[in-house]
Design a protein around this motif. Structure first.
Motif, short mmCIF file in Angstrom:
data_model
loop_
_atom_site.label_atom_id
_atom_site.label_comp_id
_atom_site.label_asym_id
_atom_site.label_seq_id
_atom_site.Cartn_x
_atom_site.Cartn_y
_atom_site.Cartn_z
N ILE A 51 0.74 -1.40 0.18
CA ILE A 51 -0.02 0.04 -0.14
C ILE A 51 0.74 1.22 0.27
CG2 ILE A 51 -0.30 0.07 2.43
CD1 ILE A 51 -3.17 0.79 2.23
N GLY A 55 -2.32 5.45 1.15
CA GLY A 55 -3.33 4.33 1.27
C GLY A 55 -4.17 4.57 -0.21
N ARG A 58 -3.08 0.32 -4.17
CA ARG A 58 -2.76 -0.88 -3.29
C ARG A 58 -2.40 -1.63 -4.61
NH1 ARG A 58 -7.95 -0.96 0.95
NH2 ARG A 58 -7.65 1.15 1.21
N THR A 69 -7.35 -7.65 1.92
CA THR A 69 -7.38 -6.36 1.92
C THR A 69 -6.31 -5.79 2.60
OG1 THR A 69 -9.59 -6.17 1.39
CG2 THR A 69 -8.65 -4.28 2.06
N SER A 71 -4.53 -2.26 4.38
CA SER A 71 -5.07 -0.94 4.64
C SER A 71 -4.13 -0.20 5.65
CB SER A 71 -6.71 -0.86 5.26
OG SER A 71 -6.69 -1.63 6.57
N ARG A 72 -4.19 1.01 5.93
CA ARG A 72 -3.23 1.55 7.09
C ARG A 72 -3.96 2.68 7.74
NH1 ARG A 72 1.81 3.34 3.44
NH2 ARG A 72 2.69 4.28 5.58
#
Length: 124
Positions: A51, A55, A58, A69, A71-72
């Motif tokens: 990522i 964000g 990806r 998935t 995410s951050r």
């Protein structure tokens, strides 16, 4: 220096879900590309997902696309990997990594910092 600590691994049945977390300390990673890799016994470490710092971008390995998935949350210095529809072949030690390179490159050599890993075991 950046220290990365993964958590959230465990034993789950096929079809189940797990959420991995990776907390960074020592320095903010908000400008770093963050990635997840995994290594099964007797196999090389392989790319799972990455990522961008914001964000907004990806990138996933084909083997996990549509199921995992990434995410951050930069305010928490944390990156996540939500893993759904798990399969026995997803069994591995999962590693979090940080890259100052800037691109979502899947190469292990592009990452500067690594965590110690968390075990994920999927039973059939």
């Amino acid at each position: 220096q950046v220290q990365l600590v993964e958590s959230g691994g465990g034993l789950v049945q096929a079809g189940g879900s797990l959420r991995l977390s990776c907390v960074a300390s020592g320095r903010t990673v908000s400008s770093y590309v963050m990635g997840w890799f995994r290594q099964a016994p007797g196999k090389e470490r392989e790319f799972v997902a990455a990522i961008s710092w914001s964000g907004g971008r990806r990138y996933y390995a084909d083997s996990v696309k549509g199921r995992f998935t990434i995410s951050r949350a930069n305010v928490k210095n944390t990156v996540y990997l939500q893993m759904n529809s798990l399969k026995p072949e997803d069994t591995a030690v999962y590693y979090c990594a940080a890259s100052s390179f800037g691109g979502l490159d899947p190469g292990v050599e592009m990452y500067d910092y690594w965590g110690q890993g968390t075990q994920v075991t999927v039973s059939s």
